[in-house]
Write an enzyme that holds these catalytic residues in place. Structure first.
Site, PDB file in Angstrom:
ATOM      1  N   SER A   1      -9.098   1.091   8.260  1.00 33.53           N
ATOM      2  CA  SER A   1      -8.352   0.610   9.402  1.00 33.53           C
ATOM      3  C   SER A   1      -7.373  -0.231   9.155  1.00 33.53           C
ATOM      4  CB  SER A   1      -9.420  -0.086  10.493  1.00 33.53           C
ATOM      5  OG  SER A   1     -10.085  -1.191   9.787  1.00 33.53           O
TER       6      SER A   1
ATOM      7  N   ASP B   1     -17.032 -11.484  -4.521  1.00 34.25           N
ATOM      8  CA  ASP B   1     -17.483 -10.482  -5.317  1.00 34.25           C
ATOM      9  C   ASP B   1     -16.836 -10.225  -6.645  1.00 34.25           C
ATOM     10  OD1 ASP B   1     -15.799  -9.201  -3.353  1.00 34.25           O
ATOM     11  OD2 ASP B   1     -16.144  -7.499  -4.837  1.00 34.25           O
TER      12      ASP B   1
ATOM     13  N   SER C   1       1.260  -9.968  -0.478  1.00 35.25           N
ATOM     14  CA  SER C   1       1.110  -8.595  -0.431  1.00 35.25           C
ATOM     15  C   SER C   1       1.280  -7.719   0.872  1.00 35.25           C
ATOM     16  CB  SER C   1      -0.406  -8.260  -0.782  1.00 35.25           C
ATOM     17  OG  SER C   1      -1.185  -9.137   0.201  1.00 35.25           O
TER      18      SER C   1
ATOM     19  N   GLY D   1     -15.904 -14.134   0.070  1.00 36.29           N
ATOM     20  CA  GLY D   1     -15.965 -12.957  -0.332  1.00 36.29           C
ATOM     21  C   GLY D   1     -15.439 -12.983  -1.920  1.00 36.29           C
TER      22      GLY D   1
ATOM     23  N   LYS E   1       0.834  -1.238  -0.158  1.00 35.64           N
ATOM     24  CA  LYS E   1      -0.055  -0.148  -0.145  1.00 35.64           C
ATOM     25  C   LYS E   1       0.916   1.465  -0.007  1.00 35.64           C
ATOM     26  CE  LYS E   1      -4.670  -1.339   0.514  1.00 35.64           C
ATOM     27  NZ  LYS E   1      -4.473  -2.769   0.806  1.00 35.64           N
TER      28      LYS E   1
ATOM     29  N   GLU F   1      -9.022 -14.504  -4.528  1.00 36.93           N
ATOM     30  CA  GLU F   1      -9.843 -13.836  -3.395  1.00 36.93           C
ATOM     31  C   GLU F   1     -10.416 -14.531  -2.379  1.00 36.93           C
ATOM     32  OE1 GLU F   1     -13.005 -11.222  -4.999  1.00 36.93           O
ATOM     33  OE2 GLU F   1     -13.912 -12.966  -6.026  1.00 36.93           O
TER      34      GLU F   1
END
Ligand SMILES: *Cc1c(COP(=O)(O)O)cnc(C)c1O
Length: 323
Positions: A80, A212, A306, A210, A55, A206
């Site tokens: 968060s 999606d 990651s 989840g 990130k 994923e």
């Protein structure tokens, strides 16, 4: 077709912009993993990135493009997780104020870490208040610029430097496995990979609970789900973004899922065999390769790890569960 949010030139420019502020993370190998899978695996280790996750790349790329007026006012974000710390640290290094909107019940250690980087933390009640609305209100009242965790072209371009570094170091790949939450990392890496290694099959990974992204790719439109229950807390997003989805749809060949137990066993593998702390979300891509669900025999496979930010008590529970 409308123009995609980023192209390879954006990633190359991002890389020049952020090079001095980030680590060029190592690419590691494991003979055990290669023997177990019959493939050649290249682990790109963003768990060794500054503040512990990729990130930092997107955050620094976004903040370093602020105008003097934006810089004077500062940045706001809601998160968060790792994005909050990446924004806080980048803001500190670039000499600007950061305001981070976090849930009241966020782990105290994360709130403290974010404050430790000099950011102002604004707490909200996640059951009664809408964080997007709070972020937007703060942005308006105080002239702050909102940088979201994934759905922003500068964030996506920064994250794409992960795959750029990987492929520049090891050469063309048959397969590239990248985890996804909102798809900032996957979309950036897909653009870099398609440019530098056009024959690579790009696969998103994923959590099973989840999926999606998988549903969205198959449906050809963004599918929104309830917040998924999974140990992969960095991938608990409800939907892909308006900028990330079109890129993923264009370049990503498939999205597969892995179970929480498969994530825990990948964490155990990294800890025992490679002496690395990897957070559950960071294990998604590796778990897909190690679980045997993909045909990777004799292939050169890039795997993005990651991040490595996990509470030590939680880490211990997951790598050495009590019988
Ligand atoms: C944010 C994050 C992800 C998901 O990234 P997206 O860009 O939202 O898809 C995956 N792993 C870690 C460690 C993260 O911090």
């Amino acid at each position: 077709m409308s123009k995609l949010a980023i192209d390879f030139a954006d990633i190359a420019a991002a890389h020049t912009r952020i090079a001095a502020a980030i680590h060029r993370t190592p690419v590691l190998h494991s003979r055990t993993a290669d023997q177990q899978t019959g493939a050649q695996l290249f682990f790109k280790c963003e768990n060794f990135q500054r503040m512990g996750a990729f990130k930092m790349r997107g955050a620094f790329n976004a903040l370093s493009q602020f105008t003097p007026a934006q810089k004077a006012a500062g940045v706001v974000t809601f998160s968060s997780g790792n994005h909050a710390q990446a924004i806080a640290l980048s803001a500190q290094e670039l000499g600007m104020q950061a305001v981070i909107v976090m849930p009241e019940d966020a782990p105290a250690i994360k709130v403290a870490a974010t404050r430790g980087y000099g950011a102002e933390v604004v707490l909200y009640d996640r059951y009664t208040q809408d964080r997007d609305a709070i972020g937007r209100q703060l942005a308006e009242e105080r002239g702050l610029t909102l940088i979201p965790p994934y759905d922003h072209p500068h964030v996506m371009a920064g994250q794409g430097t992960v795959a750029k570094e990987l492929i520049e170091e090891v050469g063309e790949l048959d397969l590239l496995l990248v985890c996804l939450g909102g798809g900032g990392l996957l979309s950036g890496c897909a653009v870099a990979s398609r440019h530098l290694s056009p024959g690579t099959r790009i696969i998103g990974v994923e959590p099973e609970a989840g999926n999606d992204g998988q549903q969205s790719l198959r449906a050809g439109q963004i599918i929104r789900i309830d917040t998924p229950q999974t140990i992969a807390d960095g991938a608990q997003t409800q939907a892909l973004g308006q900028h990330t989805f079109p890129v993923i749809r264009e370049y990503v060949d498939d999205i597969v899922t892995v179970s929480d137990p498969a994530l825990a066993s990948a964490m155990q593998f990294f800890a025992s065999r490679m002496k690395m702390v990897v957070e559950p979300t960071g294990c998604l891509a590796a778990a897909a390769a190690l679980s045997g669900q993909l045909d990777i025999q004799d292939k050169r496979v890039g795997i993005v790890i990651s991040g490595g930010n996990v509470d030590m008590r939680r880490f211990a529970e997951l790598v050495a569960p009590l019988a």
